[in-house]
Design a protein around this motif. Structure first.
Motif, PDB file in Angstrom:
ATOM      1  N   SER A   3      56.001  39.406  47.303  1.00 21.44           N
ATOM      2  CA  SER A   3      56.411  38.741  48.542  1.00 21.44           C
ATOM      3  C   SER A   3      57.661  37.924  48.251  1.00 21.44           C
ATOM      4  O   SER A   3      57.695  37.166  47.267  1.00 21.44           O
ATOM      5  CB  SER A   3      55.298  37.837  49.076  1.00 21.44           C
ATOM      6  OG  SER A   3      55.712  37.201  50.274  1.00 21.44           O
ATOM      7  N   ASN A   4      58.684  38.116  49.079  1.00 20.93           N
ATOM      8  CA  ASN A   4      59.956  37.390  48.900  1.00 20.93           C
ATOM      9  C   ASN A   4      60.526  37.550  47.489  1.00 20.93           C
ATOM     10  O   ASN A   4      61.053  36.608  46.905  1.00 20.93           O
ATOM     11  CB  ASN A   4      59.779  35.906  49.231  1.00 20.93           C
ATOM     12  CG  ASN A   4      59.456  35.686  50.693  1.00 20.93           C
ATOM     13  OD1 ASN A   4      59.985  36.369  51.568  1.00 20.93           O
ATOM     14  ND2 ASN A   4      58.551  34.738  50.958  1.00 20.93           N
ATOM     15  N   GLY A   5      60.396  38.766  46.927  1.00 21.69           N
ATOM     16  CA  GLY A   5      60.994  39.053  45.631  1.00 21.69           C
ATOM     17  C   GLY A   5      60.239  38.505  44.441  1.00 21.69           C
ATOM     18  O   GLY A   5      60.752  38.516  43.322  1.00 21.69           O
ATOM     19  N   THR A   6      59.003  38.062  44.635  1.00 28.40           N
ATOM     20  CA  THR A   6      58.209  37.481  43.544  1.00 28.40           C
ATOM     21  C   THR A   6      56.815  38.077  43.556  1.00 28.40           C
ATOM     22  O   THR A   6      56.256  38.349  44.630  1.00 28.40           O
ATOM     23  CB  THR A   6      58.103  35.947  43.703  1.00 28.40           C
ATOM     24  OG1 THR A   6      59.415  35.395  43.759  1.00 28.40           O
ATOM     25  CG2 THR A   6      57.356  35.326  42.544  1.00 28.40           C
ATOM     26  N   ILE A   7      56.245  38.277  42.371  1.00 29.07           N
ATOM     27  CA  ILE A   7      54.851  38.716  42.295  1.00 29.07           C
ATOM     28  C   ILE A   7      53.969  37.492  42.544  1.00 29.07           C
ATOM     29  O   ILE A   7      53.888  36.581  41.706  1.00 29.07           O
ATOM     30  CB  ILE A   7      54.537  39.349  40.929  1.00 29.07           C
ATOM     31  CG1 ILE A   7      55.373  40.618  40.737  1.00 29.07           C
ATOM     32  CG2 ILE A   7      53.050  39.691  40.819  1.00 29.07           C
ATOM     33  CD1 ILE A   7      55.195  41.298  39.395  1.00 29.07           C
ATOM     34  N   VAL A   8      53.333  37.485  43.693  1.00 28.92           N
ATOM     35  CA  VAL A   8      52.543  36.300  44.067  1.00 28.92           C
ATOM     36  C   VAL A   8      51.069  36.455  43.720  1.00 28.92           C
ATOM     37  O   VAL A   8      50.345  35.452  43.572  1.00 28.92           O
ATOM     38  CB  VAL A   8      52.700  36.002  45.573  1.00 28.92           C
ATOM     39  CG1 VAL A   8      54.114  35.523  45.874  1.00 28.92           C
ATOM     40  CG2 VAL A   8      52.366  37.221  46.427  1.00 28.92           C
ATOM     41  N   GLU A   9      50.596  37.695  43.601  1.00 25.73           N
ATOM     42  CA  GLU A   9      49.187  37.939  43.275  1.00 25.73           C
ATOM     43  C   GLU A   9      49.082  39.248  42.483  1.00 25.73           C
ATOM     44  O   GLU A   9      49.914  40.138  42.633  1.00 25.73           O
ATOM     45  CB  GLU A   9      48.336  38.080  44.548  1.00 25.73           C
ATOM     46  CG  GLU A   9      48.310  36.847  45.428  1.00 25.73           C
ATOM     47  CD  GLU A   9      47.706  37.119  46.800  1.00 25.73           C
ATOM     48  OE1 GLU A   9      47.647  36.171  47.589  1.00 25.73           O
ATOM     49  OE2 GLU A   9      47.326  38.269  47.090  1.00 25.73           O
ATOM     50  N   GLN A  10      48.050  39.331  41.656  1.00 32.57           N
ATOM     51  CA  GLN A  10      47.762  40.603  40.982  1.00 32.57           C
ATOM     52  C   GLN A  10      46.292  40.638  40.610  1.00 32.57           C
ATOM     53  O   GLN A  10      45.669  39.610  40.341  1.00 32.57           O
ATOM     54  CB  GLN A  10      48.645  40.825  39.763  1.00 32.57           C
ATOM     55  CG  GLN A  10      48.702  39.701  38.749  1.00 32.57           C
ATOM     56  CD  GLN A  10      49.685  40.005  37.629  1.00 32.57           C
ATOM     57  OE1 GLN A  10      49.582  41.016  36.952  1.00 32.57           O
ATOM     58  NE2 GLN A  10      50.662  39.135  37.445  1.00 32.57           N
ATOM     59  N   GLY A  11      45.747  41.853  40.624  1.00 36.38           N
ATOM     60  CA  GLY A  11      44.321  42.016  40.337  1.00 36.38           C
ATOM     61  C   GLY A  11      43.783  43.253  41.004  1.00 36.38           C
ATOM     62  O   GLY A  11      44.534  44.124  41.434  1.00 36.38           O
ATOM     63  N   HIS A  12      42.438  43.328  41.129  1.00 37.15           N
ATOM     64  CA  HIS A  12      41.813  44.463  41.806  1.00 37.15           C
ATOM     65  C   HIS A  12      41.631  44.130  43.286  1.00 37.15           C
ATOM     66  O   HIS A  12      41.812  42.984  43.724  1.00 37.15           O
ATOM     67  CB  HIS A  12      40.465  44.783  41.151  1.00 37.15           C
ATOM     68  CG  HIS A  12      40.593  45.182  39.717  1.00 37.15           C
ATOM     69  ND1 HIS A  12      41.181  46.353  39.333  1.00 37.15           N
ATOM     70  CD2 HIS A  12      40.220  44.543  38.565  1.00 37.15           C
ATOM     71  CE1 HIS A  12      41.172  46.440  38.008  1.00 37.15           C
ATOM     72  NE2 HIS A  12      40.598  45.345  37.516  1.00 37.15           N
ATOM     73  N   HIS A  13      41.255  45.144  44.035  1.00 36.54           N
ATOM     74  CA  HIS A  13      41.165  45.013  45.490  1.00 36.54           C
ATOM     75  C   HIS A  13      40.292  43.832  45.915  1.00 36.54           C
ATOM     76  O   HIS A  13      40.727  42.961  46.677  1.00 36.54           O
ATOM     77  CB  HIS A  13      40.616  46.327  46.067  1.00 36.54           C
ATOM     78  CG  HIS A  13      40.295  46.263  47.521  1.00 36.54           C
ATOM     79  ND1 HIS A  13      41.247  46.118  48.499  1.00 36.54           N
ATOM     80  CD2 HIS A  13      39.081  46.305  48.170  1.00 36.54           C
ATOM     81  CE1 HIS A  13      40.668  46.098  49.693  1.00 36.54           C
ATOM     82  NE2 HIS A  13      39.346  46.205  49.508  1.00 36.54           N
ATOM     83  N   GLN A  14      39.058  43.791  45.413  1.00 34.61           N
ATOM     84  CA  GLN A  14      38.134  42.742  45.862  1.00 34.61           C
ATOM     85  C   GLN A  14      38.587  41.365  45.383  1.00 34.61           C
ATOM     86  O   GLN A  14      38.452  40.367  46.114  1.00 34.61           O
ATOM     87  CB  GLN A  14      36.716  43.047  45.351  1.00 34.61           C
ATOM     88  CG  GLN A  14      35.643  42.194  46.027  1.00 34.61           C
ATOM     89  CD  GLN A  14      35.641  42.335  47.541  1.00 34.61           C
ATOM     90  OE1 GLN A  14      35.627  43.451  48.068  1.00 34.61           O
ATOM     91  NE2 GLN A  14      35.685  41.219  48.261  1.00 34.61           N
ATOM     92  N   GLN A  15      39.113  41.317  44.168  1.00 33.98           N
ATOM     93  CA  GLN A  15      39.622  40.036  43.655  1.00 33.98           C
ATOM     94  C   GLN A  15      40.718  39.484  44.569  1.00 33.98           C
ATOM     95  O   GLN A  15      40.738  38.276  44.874  1.00 33.98           O
ATOM     96  CB  GLN A  15      40.195  40.226  42.240  1.00 33.98           C
ATOM     97  CG  GLN A  15      39.168  40.541  41.172  1.00 33.98           C
ATOM     98  CD  GLN A  15      39.834  40.832  39.837  1.00 33.98           C
ATOM     99  OE1 GLN A  15      40.972  41.325  39.791  1.00 33.98           O
ATOM    100  NE2 GLN A  15      39.125  40.542  38.732  1.00 33.98           N
ATOM    101  N   LEU A  16      41.596  40.327  44.991  1.00 35.19           N
ATOM    102  CA  LEU A  16      42.720  39.895  45.828  1.00 35.19           C
ATOM    103  C   LEU A  16      42.253  39.501  47.228  1.00 35.19           C
ATOM    104  O   LEU A  16      42.794  38.570  47.838  1.00 35.19           O
ATOM    105  CB  LEU A  16      43.775  41.006  45.909  1.00 35.19           C
ATOM    106  CG  LEU A  16      44.462  41.347  44.581  1.00 35.19           C
ATOM    107  CD1 LEU A  16      45.360  42.567  44.734  1.00 35.19           C
ATOM    108  CD2 LEU A  16      45.282  40.162  44.079  1.00 35.19           C
ATOM    109  N   LEU A  17      41.238  40.206  47.741  1.00 29.20           N
ATOM    110  CA  LEU A  17      40.693  39.820  49.048  1.00 29.20           C
ATOM    111  C   LEU A  17      40.056  38.435  48.971  1.00 29.20           C
ATOM    112  O   LEU A  17      40.199  37.616  49.900  1.00 29.20           O
ATOM    113  CB  LEU A  17      39.649  40.838  49.511  1.00 29.20           C
ATOM    114  CG  LEU A  17      40.168  42.180  50.055  1.00 29.20           C
ATOM    115  CD1 LEU A  17      38.990  43.057  50.468  1.00 29.20           C
ATOM    116  CD2 LEU A  17      41.100  41.968  51.234  1.00 29.20           C
TER     117      LEU A  17
END
Length: 609
Positions: free
Chosen positions: A571-585
């Motif tokens: 988002s806006n040129g930066t990695i703001v989150e990373q992980g698996h689907h449920q983790q990110l939800l």
């Protein structure tokens, strides 16, 4: 008859304002293209000199025919001199054809050399060049500008030399025959300048205005009579309005055309008077010297020869009056070509590029910053690692920099800060061709060259066997479709593959990457433009291809994202989150917003089908 002045005789306002700076370096560079053909050029110069001298012989012989043969009543001599004049004239024409042939050969060779140089150079230019330059501008440099060099060599340069030789030899001959008549004939030359400049400027003014109006007329035609334009006009019932608009502009074009034609007619009148004035003055002066002054050395034959020569003098003189325009345009042409040839690629190999072992491929982005435009950062502090044989998905809103990340891995662009490594080696230290040989990319827009399906597949591997092509197409679920075509793998795909559906093009594009057999696979929204049937056909193929490869996937389909080993949210040129689907939800952040607004909706649509 004198040439009618027009745009080629006058510089436009833009040309005057953008006159190239002429330097010794520039001139030497231009002549460097002539250097390989110096012998042929020398031969052309010798032929031009011989032709100029031979061109004088008929005039000199005419004087002898009148004075010696006719007035001397020597018919035998008359026949001999007439034959000699014909031979001289024929030889002059034949040698001119030879000069033209050699000249055309030199021009064609130089254009051949320059086009090869330009094409090879443009192949080295980075992706940023083709994204910023207009395609039409590139084609103009490759075709129109370089082809224009042929005119510079075959016409401008040789015409200049030919005109100089003609003027010098003719003036020398005139003064050799009779210096008084020579002065009388030459004194008319300055009068040729006035109508050429005055009428030419007026005509050029009307031509410029007419061209502007003609451009407007063409714009109306292109917009209104195109498939989309004509449909829009009918939808809004605007036929009458467009008719009136066309008539108004067409009326202006017609008025300007008439004015331009009038200016040309008066020019012809003025030039006709002045070009015929010279011979009349010579007859008048010659008659005065013979009748009034009783000049016993001046003969009728001498007067006739002088008149013939003076007529031969006017056209090359007029051409030389416009040589500055031709010279300026020629230099400008080379300047435009050199401006492209002098562009340096920002993406190139280091001094000693490496070709490391890619049996394993771990990709790492380390604090990468990148911007297309100065002071407008796009990617900021991008850091992540894709372990060998793993698949990472990159998601994010439109314009956040997802595609830029994978373009940096291919070295279509270089990072501004930080580094990208494969197995710990900075990709800037890896041979570019070797790097790209080991990376395969399937883009959102599948591009096919205008040719056969087989030719497009072989673009990935020139020496591939038919069995290899078939195997790759079977994996990509496109073999059966190709086999159903009348010409099979020899079927023409059309311009940009327009004869095929979007799904067919994408599967051929995938087969091409399969044939390449890369160590690293990039999928840049490879199925986003496909319908559900086409996507299902490709999805199984992708899973087979991705197996045991290091993969980076930019996707908008949740089904694709869920199969990734890790998801990176940009988002806006930066990695703001990373992980698996449920983790990110569970984080209730950007990924969940994307899921609620994009992914879930698409998933529901897929489940309802």
């Amino acid at each position: 008859m004198a040439r009618l002045p027009g745009p080629k005789n006058y510089l436009t306002e833009q040309e005057r304002n953008n006159k190239p700076k002429i330097t010794k370096k520039l001139i030497l560079r231009i002549f460097s293209y002539l250097k390989p053909y110096w012998f042929q050029l020398l031969l052309v110069f010798i032929i031009i000199v011989i032709s100029a001298i031979c061109g004088l012989l008929p005039s000199i012989i005419t004087g002898k025919i009148i004075d010696v043969a006719i007035l001397g009543k020597n018919f035998s001599l008359l026949v001999k001199l007439s034959i000699l004049a014909i031979v001289a004239l024929t030889f002059s024409q034949v040698i001119a054809v030879l000069e033209s042939y050699i000249n055309s050969w030199i021009s064609a060779k130089i254009v051949f050399d320059m086009k090869n140089e330009m094409f090879a150079h443009l192949q080295t230019m980075p992706v940023s060049f083709f994204n910023s330059e207009k395609q039409g501008e590139i084609i103009t440099r490759m075709n129109s500008d370089i082809s224009g060099v042929s005119t510079v060599i075959s016409q401008t340069l040789t015409s200049f030399i030919s005109n100089i030789c003609t003027v010098v030899t003719t003036i020398f001959a005139l003064f050799s025959i009779d210096w008084q008549l020579a002065i009388v004939g030459i004194v008319v030359i300055p009068l040729l300048v006035l109508p050429t400049k005055t009428a030419g400027k007026n005509r050029w003014k009307y031509l410029s205005q007419s061209q502007q109006k003609a451009d407007q007329l063409n714009e109306i035609i292109n917009e209104t009579l195109s498939p989309s334009g004509s449909l829009l006009v009918k939808l809004f019932n605007q036929q009458e309005k467009k008719n009136q608009q066309f008539i108004a502009v067409n009326k202006e074009v017609t008025k300007l055309s008439i004015k331009e034609s009038r200016a040309g007619k008066w020019f012809k009148v003025a030039m006709g008077i002045f070009t015929n004035l010279g011979p009349l003055l010579i007859y008048l002066a010659g008659g005065y010297l013979i009748i009034v002054k009783a000049n016993s050395t001046l003969t009728v034959g001498t007067i006739t020869a002088s008149v013939t020569m003076i007529n031969r003098l006017y056209r090359p003189v007029e051409s030389l009056l416009n040589i500055s325009v031709d010279f300026t345009r020629s230099i400008a042409l080379f300047t435009r070509i050199f401006s492209y040839l002098d562009m340096q690629s920002t993406i190139k190999n280091c001094a000693n590029p490496l070709k490391p072992d890619f049996s394993t491929t771990t990709i790492r982005f380390d604090k990468v910053n990148f911007q297309y435009l100065k002071d407008v950062p796009l990617l900021k502090d991008i850091s992540f690692e894709v372990p060998c044989s793993k698949t990472y998905a990159i998601v994010g809103p439109s314009g956040c920099g997802k595609s830029t990340i994978v373009n940096l891995l291919e070295r279509f662009y270089d990072v501004n800060e930080g580094c990208i490594t494969i197995n710990g080696i900075d990709i800037r230290n890896i041979d570019i061709a070797y790097l790209r040989d080991n990376i395969g990319m399937v883009c959102q827009e599948a591009y096919l060259f205008n040719g056969t399906i087989k030719e497009n597949l072989l673009f990935a591997k020139e020496d591939a066997t038919m069995d290899e092509l078939i195997q790759a197409c079977k994996i990509a679920n496109i073999h059966d479709t190709i086999s159903s075509f009348a010409d099979g793998y020899n079927s023409q795909v059309g311009n940009r593959g327009l004869k095929l559906s979007g799904g067919e093009k994408q599967r051929i594009s995938l087969a091409r990457v399969i044939l390449k057999n890369p160590k690293i696979l990039i999928l840049d929204e490879a199925t986003s433009a496909l319908d559900s049937i086409s996507e299902n056909l490709i999805q199984d193929s992708l899973e087979k291809v991705m197996k045991n490869r290091t993969c980076i996937v930019i996707a908008h389909r949740l089904s694709t994202i869920l199969k990734a080993d890790k998801i990176l949210v940009v988002s806006n040129g930066t990695i703001v989150e990373q992980g698996h689907h449920q983790q990110l939800l569970d984080k209730n952040g950007v990924y969940k917003q994307l899921y609620e607004t994009q992914f879930r909706k698409v998933l529901e649509m897929e489940n309802n089908k």
